[in-house]
Design a protein around this motif. Structure first.
Motif, PDB file in Angstrom:
ATOM      1  N   SER A  90       0.933  -0.961   0.083  1.00 43.89           N
ATOM      2  CA  SER A  90      -0.031  -0.026   0.182  1.00 43.89           C
ATOM      3  C   SER A  90       1.103   0.901  -0.011  1.00 43.89           C
ATOM      4  CB  SER A  90      -0.975   0.531   1.147  1.00 43.89           C
ATOM      5  OG  SER A  90      -1.372   1.601   1.156  1.00 43.89           O
ATOM      6  N   GLU A 145      -6.922  -2.270   0.753  1.00 45.62           N
ATOM      7  CA  GLU A 145      -6.780  -2.700   1.932  1.00 45.62           C
ATOM      8  C   GLU A 145      -7.857  -3.619   3.264  1.00 45.62           C
ATOM      9  OE1 GLU A 145      -2.875   0.882   3.261  1.00 45.62           O
ATOM     10  OE2 GLU A 145      -4.747   0.012   4.581  1.00 45.62           O
ATOM     11  N   ILE A 153       0.009  -5.311   5.947  1.00 46.06           N
ATOM     12  CA  ILE A 153      -0.267  -4.411   5.028  1.00 46.06           C
ATOM     13  C   ILE A 153       0.591  -4.076   5.404  1.00 46.06           C
ATOM     14  CG2 ILE A 153      -1.508  -1.841   4.540  1.00 46.06           C
ATOM     15  CD1 ILE A 153      -3.405  -4.375   4.008  1.00 46.06           C
ATOM     16  N   THR A 183      -0.655  -4.127  10.219  1.00 47.60           N
ATOM     17  CA  THR A 183       0.397  -3.007   9.369  1.00 47.60           C
ATOM     18  C   THR A 183       0.893  -2.407   9.831  1.00 47.60           C
ATOM     19  OG1 THR A 183      -2.030  -2.171   8.412  1.00 47.60           O
ATOM     20  CG2 THR A 183      -0.633  -0.540   8.246  1.00 47.60           C
TER      21      THR A 183
END
Length: 282
Positions: free
Chosen positions: A98, A131, A144, A199
């Protein structure tokens, strides 16, 4: 481990060149295999968002690790739409690349993974939706990785200076975050080996004004840097100008603490020094 890459672009290709030997089989997708001659040793499949071939579905089904670097489009994430059924068949490690752009503007203040994202632009809304879609649809651990501005061999300030396309656009207080392709590769491998999802920000230690990076590259090359241009009056595309609407210093502390990653290039200076020694921009 068997690796399948959705979107064999710059970062994913760099990862394979650095860590491809860790996998028993590597395959991935590109829009048009006939236009790519840089993918030796990788089983290449064509995918441009339409219905995938049976061979592609089979390889994804067999993969232990899925690396996703296809950006979302106006219709959502094309890979989720095409591969949702096969993704649900078995548990696997999924790494989704991302962007730190999801944090939006914080006036140059520090942000980290606990900072709520801001969907100030349509591209940000689409990225956040992607996401979430991968987190929801991936059967297994989904990591992520929010990447900063990507640079490395063939894509850096030395190259743009030599090509005569570098600009020093100055907006007071503006900083950008960046990350070398080698350090992206290390972060991807660490995420694969890590035991859970989540993440993580992938950026270097020093957010910096963009004009400073160009000036340092010019110093290495022994040339005069391009003149400074005021952001307010500079001629820029709407897309380029939109990137200056966000300024934040993004922390990589979680990446280092939880993954144990040591950056090869903690700032742009070490990276440009190494790229110059390697012949970049000559």
């Amino acid at each position: 481990m068997r690796l399948f890459i959705l979107g064999l672009g710059y970062s994913a290709g760099h990862f394979v060149r650095k860590f491809g030997g860790a996998f028993s089989h590597v395959a991935g997708t590109v829009r048009d295999p006939a236009k790519r001659n840089d993918l030796a040793g990788i089983e290449v499949h064509a995918f441009s968002g339409s219905r995938p071939g049976d061979a592609t579905l089979e390889r994804i089904s067999e993969a232990d690790v899925l690396l996703v670097s296809i950006p979302p489009g106006n219709g959502g994430d094309p890979a989720i739409a095409a591969f949702a059924d096969v993704l649900a068949e078995r548990r696997r490690k999924i790494i989704y690349l991302s962007t730190i752009g999801v944090y939006g503007d914080h006036g140059g203040a520090w942000v980290d993974e606990s900072t709520p994202p801001q969907a100030a632009f349509e591209r940000t809304r689409l990225r956040l939706a992607a996401e979430q879609a991968w987190t929801n649809n991936g059967s297994g651990h989904v990591a992520i990785l929010r990447l900063a501005g990507i640079y490395g061999p063939g894509r850096n300030a030395l190259v743009t200076l030599r090509a005569g396309t570098a600009r020093r656009i100055v907006k007071p207080g503006q900083v950008f975050n960046r990350i070398h392709a080698d350090d992206i590769a290390s972060a991807i491998m660490a995420a694969i080996l890590h035991g859970r999802g989540g993440t993580w920000n992938v950026c270097d230690d020093e957010p910096a004004p963009p004009q400073d990076v160009i000036a340092y590259a010019a110093q290495l090359m022994g040339v005069a840097p391009p003149p400074e241009e005021a952001f307010e009056t500079a001629e820029m595309s709407a897309m380029a100008r939109s990137f200056y609407a966000s300024s934040a210093r993004v922390s990589n502390a979680k990446l280092k603490c939880e993954f144990g990653v040591t950056l090869a290039y903690p700032t742009y200076r070490e990276a440009l020094d190494a790229l110059w020694r390697a012949g970049e921009g000559r």
